[in-house]
Design a protein around this motif. Structure first.
Motif, short mmCIF file in Angstrom:
data_model
loop_
_atom_site.label_atom_id
_atom_site.label_comp_id
_atom_site.label_asym_id
_atom_site.label_seq_id
_atom_site.Cartn_x
_atom_site.Cartn_y
_atom_site.Cartn_z
N VAL A 152 68.18 9.13 47.49
CA VAL A 152 67.55 9.34 48.79
C VAL A 152 68.26 8.46 49.80
O VAL A 152 68.35 7.24 49.60
CB VAL A 152 66.04 8.99 48.75
CG1 VAL A 152 65.44 9.16 50.13
CG2 VAL A 152 65.33 9.86 47.73
N ALA A 153 68.78 9.05 50.89
CA ALA A 153 69.50 8.28 51.90
C ALA A 153 68.52 7.66 52.87
O ALA A 153 67.62 8.33 53.37
CB ALA A 153 70.48 9.18 52.65
N VAL A 154 68.70 6.37 53.13
CA VAL A 154 67.88 5.69 54.12
C VAL A 154 68.44 6.00 55.49
O VAL A 154 69.66 5.95 55.71
CB VAL A 154 67.89 4.16 53.87
CG1 VAL A 154 67.07 3.45 54.93
CG2 VAL A 154 67.34 3.87 52.48
N ALA A 155 67.59 6.36 56.45
CA ALA A 155 68.05 6.77 57.78
C ALA A 155 68.85 5.66 58.44
O ALA A 155 68.51 4.49 58.35
CB ALA A 155 66.86 7.14 58.65
N LYS A 156 69.93 6.03 59.12
CA LYS A 156 70.77 5.07 59.83
C LYS A 156 70.11 4.67 61.14
O LYS A 156 69.59 5.50 61.87
CB LYS A 156 72.14 5.69 60.11
CG LYS A 156 73.13 4.69 60.69
CD LYS A 156 74.50 5.32 60.76
CE LYS A 156 75.52 4.31 61.29
NZ LYS A 156 76.88 4.87 61.32
N LEU A 157 70.16 3.39 61.43
CA LEU A 157 69.54 2.89 62.65
C LEU A 157 70.42 3.18 63.85
O LEU A 157 71.64 3.14 63.77
CB LEU A 157 69.31 1.37 62.54
CG LEU A 157 68.40 0.92 61.39
CD1 LEU A 157 68.38 -0.60 61.34
CD2 LEU A 157 67.00 1.46 61.55
N THR A 158 69.81 3.48 64.98
CA THR A 158 70.57 3.66 66.21
C THR A 158 70.82 2.30 66.82
O THR A 158 70.12 1.33 66.52
CB THR A 158 69.77 4.52 67.22
OG1 THR A 158 68.50 3.91 67.44
CG2 THR A 158 69.57 5.92 66.68
N PRO A 159 71.86 2.16 67.70
CA PRO A 159 72.13 0.88 68.33
C PRO A 159 70.89 0.32 69.02
O PRO A 159 70.12 1.05 69.64
CB PRO A 159 73.23 1.21 69.36
CG PRO A 159 73.91 2.40 68.78
CD PRO A 159 72.82 3.18 68.10
N GLU A 160 70.72 -0.98 68.91
CA GLU A 160 69.52 -1.64 69.45
C GLU A 160 69.39 -1.40 70.95
O GLU A 160 70.33 -1.52 71.71
CB GLU A 160 69.62 -3.15 69.20
CG GLU A 160 68.42 -3.92 69.69
CD GLU A 160 68.57 -5.42 69.49
OE1 GLU A 160 67.74 -6.17 70.01
OE2 GLU A 160 69.54 -5.82 68.81
N GLY A 161 68.19 -1.01 71.36
CA GLY A 161 67.92 -0.81 72.78
C GLY A 161 68.15 0.60 73.27
O GLY A 161 67.79 0.92 74.39
N LEU A 162 68.78 1.46 72.45
CA LEU A 162 69.03 2.83 72.88
C LEU A 162 67.89 3.74 72.47
O LEU A 162 67.39 3.67 71.35
CB LEU A 162 70.32 3.36 72.26
CG LEU A 162 71.64 2.90 72.88
CD1 LEU A 162 72.80 3.51 72.12
CD2 LEU A 162 71.72 3.29 74.34
N ASP A 163 67.50 4.59 73.38
CA ASP A 163 66.51 5.61 73.05
C ASP A 163 67.17 6.67 72.17
O ASP A 163 68.37 6.89 72.25
CB ASP A 163 65.97 6.27 74.32
CG ASP A 163 65.25 5.27 75.21
OD1 ASP A 163 64.74 4.26 74.66
OD2 ASP A 163 65.21 5.49 76.43
N SER A 164 66.39 7.32 71.34
CA SER A 164 66.94 8.41 70.54
C SER A 164 67.43 9.50 71.49
O SER A 164 66.73 9.91 72.40
CB SER A 164 65.88 8.97 69.59
OG SER A 164 64.75 9.40 70.31
N THR A 165 68.65 9.93 71.29
CA THR A 165 69.28 10.86 72.21
C THR A 165 69.59 12.17 71.52
O THR A 165 70.07 12.19 70.39
CB THR A 165 70.60 10.25 72.76
OG1 THR A 165 70.32 8.95 73.28
CG2 THR A 165 71.18 11.13 73.86
N VAL A 166 69.32 13.28 72.19
CA VAL A 166 69.61 14.60 71.65
C VAL A 166 71.13 14.80 71.62
O VAL A 166 71.82 14.51 72.59
CB VAL A 166 68.95 15.71 72.50
CG1 VAL A 166 69.33 17.08 71.97
CG2 VAL A 166 67.44 15.53 72.51
N PHE A 167 71.66 15.26 70.51
CA PHE A 167 73.09 15.46 70.38
C PHE A 167 73.55 16.56 71.35
O PHE A 167 72.99 17.66 71.36
CB PHE A 167 73.44 15.85 68.95
CG PHE A 167 74.91 15.90 68.69
CD1 PHE A 167 75.64 14.74 68.52
CD2 PHE A 167 75.58 17.12 68.64
CE1 PHE A 167 77.00 14.79 68.28
CE2 PHE A 167 76.94 17.18 68.41
CZ PHE A 167 77.66 16.00 68.23
N PRO A 168 74.58 16.28 72.18
CA PRO A 168 74.99 17.22 73.25
C PRO A 168 75.90 18.33 72.72
O PRO A 168 77.06 18.45 73.12
CB PRO A 168 75.72 16.30 74.23
CG PRO A 168 76.33 15.26 73.35
CD PRO A 168 75.35 15.03 72.22
#
Length: 266
Positions: free
Chosen positions: A174-190
């Protein structure tokens, strides 16, 4: 005797850009200065490093600890009137003085303040490179006035890589989800933006060189950065998105070793 191959390599490389790094202490964080200077080094040499602010204020205490370490020259600016930012004016005046020396190839403006939009625009009118560094809250006006805008959130210490842990119930990893850079909101992939840019930057056969594609992305959207979406490089992003892109490595004419990456829409 110097190797002819080494001489040819040195002569073929572009000269290092001379850059002025100007920091608005009122709208930048000292915690990311190491990452910012490392990013600046990717583009050229920081010939001038200055920071502007009221260093008698407690709000600037974090900057005092890093100025000497990174050889940044502080420019003291007292707040003459409450609610008025005298720092902005001093930075802009200094920037124009440096611009007219004609000794620099570009400016790095470290701020999240849209008040520097006019300065960025003026510098670009002179044909010089403008790199902007700011937080996610930075208004679009300043971002788009720069040749390239980099979010300081992606310059913090990298998030830990995903860990694969065994699922004890069925032994399936089971892969553990990768964290996004600190302080960034989750962003929809363009997805749409990338495919449109690829269409515009590709040749008649639909293929585009990675460098041409990346350059076109930056022209359309100066703050585009693959690191926001969890990829260190643009090449990592296009290789990973197999549902969007087909990639191919090719040898350029006259070379037998250095392959270049090309991509097309799937």
């Amino acid at each position: 005797m110097v190797s002819p191959r080494l001489v040819a390599k040195i002569e073929s490389e572009e000269p290092t850009l001379r850059l002025a790094v100007l920091i608005d202490a009122d709208n930048a964080q000292a915690a990311v200065i190491e990452g910012i200077l490392a990013e600046v080094a990717r583009f050229g040499e920081a010939s001038v490093k200055r920071i502007y602010g009221d260093f008698t204020s407690p709000n600037s205490s974090s900057w005092k600890k890093v100025l000497q370490k990174y050889a940044i020259k502080p420019v003291q600016q007292f707040a003459y009137t409450t609610g008025k930012n005298a720092t902005d004016s001093t930075l802009i005046i200094d920037a124009m003085d440096l611009l007219y020396t004609r000794r620099l190839d570009g400016f790095c403006l470290i701020t999240s303040d849209s008040d520097f939009t006019g300065l960025a625009t003026r510098i670009r009118e002179e044909g010089l490179l403008v790199l902007g560094f700011g937080e996610q809250k930075t208004p679009d006006a300043f971002r788009n006035a720069c040749n390239k805008f980099i979010l300081t959130e992606v310059l913090r210490r990298p998030a830990p890589e995903p860990e694969v842990v065994p699922n004890k119930s069925d032994a399936i990893p089971v892969a553990v989800a990768k964290l996004t850079p600190e302080g960034l909101d989750s962003t929809v992939f363009p997805k749409g933006f990338l495919l449109s840019a690829l269409e515009e930057s590709s040749d008649e056969s639909g293929w585009a060189h990675l460098g041409t594609f990346g350059s076109y992305l930056t022209k359309l959207q100066p703050d585009f950065d693959s690191r926001v979406y969890g990829f260190k490089k643009l090449s990592d992003l296009v290789k990973a998105k197999t549902d969007l892109f087909i990639t191919e490595e090719r040898l350029p004419p006259g070379s037998q070793t250095q392959k270049q990456l090309y991509l097309r829409a799937k």
